[in-house]
Design an enzyme around this catalytic site. Structure first.
Site, PDB file in Angstrom:
ATOM      1  N   CYS A  68      54.150-104.575 -93.533  1.00 22.51           N
ATOM      2  CA  CYS A  68      54.837-103.882 -94.627  1.00 22.51           C
ATOM      3  C   CYS A  68      54.554-102.375 -94.587  1.00 22.51           C
ATOM      4  O   CYS A  68      53.480-101.930 -95.001  1.00 22.51           O
ATOM      5  CB  CYS A  68      54.391-104.486 -95.961  1.00 22.51           C
ATOM      6  N   CYS A 112      54.084-100.704 -98.000  1.00 15.71           N
ATOM      7  CA  CYS A 112      52.788-101.008 -98.636  1.00 15.71           C
ATOM      8  C   CYS A 112      51.644-100.246 -97.966  1.00 15.71           C
ATOM      9  O   CYS A 112      50.751 -99.737 -98.636  1.00 15.71           O
ATOM     10  CB  CYS A 112      52.472-102.493 -98.526  1.00 15.71           C
ATOM     11  N   ASP A 113      51.641-100.201 -96.640  1.00 11.08           N
ATOM     12  CA  ASP A 113      50.442 -99.767 -95.926  1.00 11.08           C
ATOM     13  C   ASP A 113      50.588 -98.444 -95.167  1.00 11.08           C
ATOM     14  O   ASP A 113      49.611 -97.953 -94.599  1.00 11.08           O
ATOM     15  CB  ASP A 113      50.007-100.864 -94.932  1.00 11.08           C
TER      16      ASP A 113
END
Ligand SMILES: Cc1cc2nc3c(=O)[nH]c(=O)nc-3n(C[C@H](O)[C@H](O)[C@H](O)COP(=O)(O)OP(=O)(O)OC[C@H]3O[C@@H](n4cnc5c(N)ncnc54)[C@H](O)[C@@H]3O)c2cc1C
Length: 305
Positions: free
Chosen positions: A131, A134-135
């Site tokens: 992701c 997200c990261d």
């Protein structure tokens, strides 16, 4: 007879549980194989509203669950195996019992596809991610690889250039599936390099990723390259096989819902979270869908009297 059964206990299912419990529907949550859902593998969630400091996925989902329990949600650590419709009632079979319910919320998520190599599992969450949204921010000034040849891979690669010093796109074929416009956008980005066709054979490192071994499938030649992170962008598998024939899905298995609602093609069955989300796949969006599903169920049951 249940008012509502919720299949799944990720952010979508648990939010649906909070809302349906507060509306006195005493929901029954079937937690499935991963209580808490896919976010529990994340050590640091930095973008869930309401938490100024990073929180682990496990802690975050524990809060969701406690909140749902406080209003009377009930939980079973079982998975849905089959759903049958009889008149306006649904028979939900798990391995051990059949539960009858007036409505069903499907919140079974979509799993990011993984690379078929053991070291990918070893380093998942330690440099390997599924992701970029997200990261990505954890990889400031680092060198990273994006694996995949579709639109998501191109978009992820372009997005990740905001943080990374270098982004290398690795794809196993010598042609890309992505739309021309997405490929062109990636090609214009000076921080992006290309390794095509290449297969990721091995991920290297001790506690975190330090590099990878790539193989050219046409020449079989292998070489090592250094990198700090690997984003796997080869698609998602929605967990919907068991609902085949009950609700309509698209060609990739994502559940289709009426625009602006969680209503599926089957009256009384609602879908929320990643299982119906082709675009966003974020916990806060899944939670929002969970809220919508609960409200849609409430209206449905009220209309049924
Ligand atoms: C490594 C990683 C890091 C991430 N980081 C972030 C982040 O920082 N911020 C963010 O917003 N999002 C993040 N995400 C995305 C986020 O986790 C998802 O968008 C979110 O979890 C989707 O929620 P969901 O409830 O729809 O599905 P999921 O979380 O996938 O939950 C699905 C649930 O369905 C259950 N289930 C499956 N099959 C059955 C069955 N047959 N019967 C009953 N239950 C079943 C499972 O047990 C699980 O409880 C991350 C994802 C990953 C993988």
């Amino acid at each position: 007879m249940e008012n509502v059964v919720i299949a799944g206990s990720g952010p979508a299912g648990l939010t649906a549980a909070i809302y349906t419990a507060r509306a006195d529907m005493t929901p029954l949550v079937l937690e499935g194989p991963i209580p808490g859902g896919q976010l529990i593998v994340s050590n640091e969630v930095e973008n869930y509203p309401g938490f100024t400091e990073p929180i682990s996925g496990i802690e975050l989902l524990e809060q969701f669950r406690k909140q749902a329990e406080r209003f009377g949600s009930r939980f079973k650590s079982e998975s849905v195996e089959k759903v049958k419709r009889r008149d306006d009632i649904f028979e939900v079979s798990t391995g051990s019992q059949t539960i009858t319910t007036r409505s069903l919320i499907i919140a079974t998520g979509a799993q990011a596809r993984r690379l078929p190599i053991p070291t990918e599992r070893k380093f998942y969450g330690k440099g390997v991610s599924g992701c970029a949204t997200c990261d990505g921010a954890f990889f400031r000034d680092k060198e990273i690889l994006v694996v995949g040849g579709g639109n998501t891979a191109m978009q992820d690669a372009v997005f990740l250039t905001r943080f990374a010093s270098k982004v290398t796109i690795v794809h196993r074929r010598d042609y890309l599936r992505a739309a021309v416009i997405e490929i062109e956008r990636a090609k214009k980005e000076p921080k992006i390099e290309w390794m095509i066709p290449r297969i990721v054979e091995e991920i290297l490192g001790n506690d975190s990723v330090t590099g990878t071994i790539l193989r050219n499938p046409q020449t079989n030649q292998e070489h090592r390259i250094q990198c700090d992170g690997i984003f796997v962008a080869i698609g998602h598998d929605p967990q919907t096989k068991i609902f085949n024939g009950l609700v309509k899905t698209d060609e990739n298995g994502f559940i289709q819902v009426e625009a602006g609602s969680t209503r599926t093609s089957m009256p009384g069955v609602f879908a929320c979270g990643d299982v119906r989300d082709l675009v966003y796949k974020q916990a806060v969006v899944a939670a929002g869908h969970g809220c919508m599903a609960a409200i849609d169920v409430k209206h449905y049951l009220e209309r049924k009297g």
